[in-house]
Motif scaffolding. Structure first.
Motif, PDB file in Angstrom:
ATOM      1  N   VAL A  46       2.243 -11.699 -30.651  1.00 48.26           N
ATOM      2  CA  VAL A  46       2.421 -10.566 -31.250  1.00 48.26           C
ATOM      3  C   VAL A  46       1.803  -9.410 -30.207  1.00 48.26           C
ATOM      4  O   VAL A  46       2.134  -8.044 -30.645  1.00 48.26           O
ATOM      5  CB  VAL A  46       0.535 -11.221 -31.833  1.00 48.26           C
ATOM      6  CG1 VAL A  46       0.079  -9.875 -32.848  1.00 48.26           C
ATOM      7  CG2 VAL A  46       1.218 -11.768 -33.586  1.00 48.26           C
ATOM      8  N   VAL A 110       0.664 -10.284 -41.701  1.00 49.86           N
ATOM      9  CA  VAL A 110       0.619 -10.135 -40.646  1.00 49.86           C
ATOM     10  C   VAL A 110      -0.127 -10.917 -40.292  1.00 49.86           C
ATOM     11  O   VAL A 110      -0.308 -11.839 -41.275  1.00 49.86           O
ATOM     12  CB  VAL A 110      -1.211  -9.543 -41.877  1.00 49.86           C
ATOM     13  CG1 VAL A 110      -3.164  -9.531 -40.591  1.00 49.86           C
ATOM     14  CG2 VAL A 110      -1.334  -8.404 -42.174  1.00 49.86           C
ATOM     15  N   VAL A 116      -4.436 -15.496 -34.705  1.00 49.14           N
ATOM     16  CA  VAL A 116      -4.296 -14.411 -33.656  1.00 49.14           C
ATOM     17  C   VAL A 116      -5.385 -13.126 -34.430  1.00 49.14           C
ATOM     18  O   VAL A 116      -5.410 -12.148 -35.142  1.00 49.14           O
ATOM     19  CB  VAL A 116      -2.658 -13.052 -33.718  1.00 49.14           C
ATOM     20  CG1 VAL A 116      -3.136 -12.759 -33.085  1.00 49.14           C
ATOM     21  CG2 VAL A 116      -1.380 -14.662 -33.307  1.00 49.14           C
ATOM     22  N   TYR A 119      -6.397  -8.738 -35.235  1.00 47.62           N
ATOM     23  CA  TYR A 119      -5.141  -7.867 -35.232  1.00 47.62           C
ATOM     24  C   TYR A 119      -5.353  -6.019 -35.688  1.00 47.62           C
ATOM     25  O   TYR A 119      -4.760  -5.481 -34.817  1.00 47.62           O
ATOM     26  CB  TYR A 119      -3.509  -8.403 -36.407  1.00 47.62           C
ATOM     27  CG  TYR A 119      -2.985  -7.836 -36.751  1.00 47.62           C
ATOM     28  CD1 TYR A 119      -1.290  -7.828 -35.672  1.00 47.62           C
ATOM     29  CD2 TYR A 119      -2.268  -6.999 -38.421  1.00 47.62           C
ATOM     30  CE1 TYR A 119      -0.544  -6.626 -36.698  1.00 47.62           C
ATOM     31  CE2 TYR A 119      -1.811  -6.439 -37.461  1.00 47.62           C
ATOM     32  CZ  TYR A 119      -0.362  -6.613 -36.633  1.00 47.62           C
ATOM     33  OH  TYR A 119       0.997  -5.612 -37.424  1.00 47.62           O
ATOM     34  N   LEU A 179      -6.789 -10.458 -29.443  1.00 45.27           N
ATOM     35  CA  LEU A 179      -6.647  -9.160 -29.578  1.00 45.27           C
ATOM     36  C   LEU A 179      -7.322  -8.207 -28.813  1.00 45.27           C
ATOM     37  O   LEU A 179      -6.964  -6.978 -28.350  1.00 45.27           O
ATOM     38  CB  LEU A 179      -5.874  -8.790 -30.522  1.00 45.27           C
ATOM     39  CG  LEU A 179      -4.332  -9.481 -31.270  1.00 45.27           C
ATOM     40  CD1 LEU A 179      -3.659  -8.507 -32.411  1.00 45.27           C
ATOM     41  CD2 LEU A 179      -3.492  -9.550 -29.909  1.00 45.27           C
TER      42      LEU A 179
END
Length: 529
Positions: A46, A110, A116, A119, A179
């Motif tokens: 990602v 998504v 993850v 995002y 992230l």
């Protein structure tokens, strides 16, 4: 500035840029190896594909055309109008960040928040980082036009090191941040980069050194947008050229990042496979990025300064034409030999390199085939970079507009081929499609170069013809290392691996000795410049 002086400074700029690319790629190389042991492949996919694509798309669309237009021609110009034009990159960046940010948030798939996390915050941070970087664009162009080598080295080195330190620290201490880690690191990177340029020019402008050099911008205030009475806000010739390059840059971005767009919008690979592809892609592009890209960027400036855009070869100064032709020939020979070396030795050592770097996760499956194909792709990248940098430096506005139509057709064909080849061959299909794309672009650029020099005695495309003796050594090296891989690599223990490495070292030594004996003109050029 004399052509010989421009060549010397351009060569130093290319060398410094190459060192910066080495630093950046080595840091990325080590960072990927490090984060693989702490974070998931999906998270890396990602960040390195989805979010980096958002950032690079915004930056490229907002500034690439302005850079090419404003770096063309002499550094002696009305810099007030040029700086005004460059500040338009900021609102353009805001526009693209908003539009593409909405697409990334609401139209694309998504990622699973459990795999993850954060995002949405990542999309906002990477879009914002693009806008922050564009705030430094007038400073960057001014520095590049006047060949401020040391400034570029310091600014990019500090920003890369700062990003690396923060990323490693957060990955170790707070791996669950997901992230957030890469978002904060990206914001720090662009902030340090822009601040280095700003601080330098604040200290430089108005100083005795600037006065001694007769620097065209007298004070810091002149770096801000300003109106001049009875004059236009921008240079309309530069603005029209920028628009032509903008139409082209949109298509070039699709061609440059085509596989990432296909992965992002068509979901042909899951996030984990995207992560593996990106890691292999970074490994395969190490040499391409830190050698070929700096050469392309720096010698674009050289050709644009030495030869005048839009004029035929007969209308140019013949001494400058001779120098440009000689430099182009030697550059083509240089990148061709580097590309051939990577192609020949990359085939037999891809699996070993991946096994050492990432273990069985990378060396099994499609990883080795990906890297072998990328080794071939590097050869296409090498030749295309130099031929296009000369072509784009000499094309007039009308030629740029005509080329836009070629790029439009090529973009559509490339995306279609990428989609189908990926369905047939998996991620390897992306690299095969890129080879096709680069082959067409090389054909166009070499046709332009041949047509440009046909009324002169110069034939720079002979740089694409290595000596027969060197070709023979390359062929023998390819055969010997391929057999060595079958016999000694990569599941027969470390002693067999060392034998395989030794065979490659001997073949490489033989290749280099032959190169030094047969390509004396090139060796002299590299040593002198």
């Amino acid at each position: 500035m004399a052509a010989q002086d421009v060549l010397g400074q351009t060569a130093r700029l290319a060398s410094s840029s190459a060192l910066l690319q080495v630093l950046f790629r080595v840091v990325t190389f080590g960072l990927n190896a490090f984060t693989l042991r702490y974070l998931s492949r999906e998270l890396i996919g990602v960040v390195n594909v989805r979010l980096t694509l958002l950032y690079s798309t915004v930056v490229f669309l907002a500034r690439e055309a302005f850079r090419r237009a404003c770096l063309s021609g002499s550094a002696k110009r009305n810099w007030t109008k040029t700086i005004n034009l460059l500040w338009l990159t900021v609102p353009l960046g805001v526009f693209w960040s908003l539009i593409l940010g909405l697409v990334w948030l609401h139209l694309l798939e998504v990622p699973d928040p459990s795999v993850v996390p954060h995002y949405q915050a990542g999309v906002v941070a990477f879009g914002l980082s693009a806008i922050i970087e564009l705030l430094g664009e007038p400073f960057w162009v001014l520095a590049q036009a006047h060949l401020f080598v040391r400034l570029k080295v310091i600014a990019e080195s500090l920003s890369v090191v700062s990003k690396c330190i923060l990323t490693v620290t957060l990955v170790i201490l707070y791996p669950h941040w997901g992230l957030y880690i890469f978002s904060l690191a990206q914001l720090l990177y662009v902030s340090v980069l822009v601040m280095c340029y700003v601080i330098y020019f604040v200290m430089f402008l108005g100083s005795p050194e600037a006065t001694k050099k007769s620097f065209p911008v007298p004070r810091v205030k002149a770096l801000l947008p300003s109106f001049v009475e009875d004059e236009t806000f921008v240079n309309w010739k530069e603005a029209r050229l920028t628009w032509s390059f903008f139409k082209q840059s949109f298509l070039k971005q699709i061609l440059t990042e085509g596989e990432r767009y296909v992965m992002t919008f068509l979901n042909v690979l899951n996030f984990g496979d995207q992560g593996v592809y990106d890691i292999v892609n970074n490994l395969g592009s190490l040499v391409a990025r830190f050698i070929f890209l700096p050469i392309e960027e720096s010698f674009y400036v050289f050709f644009a300064k030495v030869l005048e855009r839009g004029k035929t070869v007969k209308d140019q100064k013949q001494d400058d034409v001779a120098m440009a032709a000689n430099v182009l020939e030697l550059l083509l020979k240089l990148v061709l030999l580097i590309g051939l070396t990577i192609t020949v030795f990359g085939y037999a050592y891809s699996q070993l390199a991946l096994d050492i770097y990432g273990g069985s996760m990378l060396s099994s499956g499609t990883g080795p085939d990906l890297l072998r194909c990328y080794s071939l792709y590097v050869l296409f990248l090498a030749v295309n970079g130099v031929t296009e940098c000369f072509t784009f430096a000499l094309m007039c506005k009308e030629e740029v507009d005509r080329y836009n139509f070629v790029m439009l057709a090529l973009s559509f064909i490339f995306l279609c081929i990428s989609y189908f080849l990926t369905h047939w061959y998996g991620s390897v299909g992306f690299i095969l499609a890129n080879c096709f794309n680069m082959g067409i672009r090389i054909a166009h650029s070499t046709h332009y170069i041949h047509h440009y020099f046909r009324e002169s005695t110069h034939r720079p495309l002979t740089g694409l013809l290595p000596s027969p003796a060197l070709l023979l050594v390359y062929t023998l090296s390819a055969v010997l290392t391929a057999f060595s891989e079958v016999w000694f690599c990569c599941d027969k223990g470390w002693m067999a691996r060392l034998i395989h490495i030794s065979m490659g070292a001997l073949c490489l030594a033989a290749t280099l000795v032959t190169m030094f004996c047969t390509e004396t003109k090139l060796i002299h050029f590299v040593r002198s410049q």
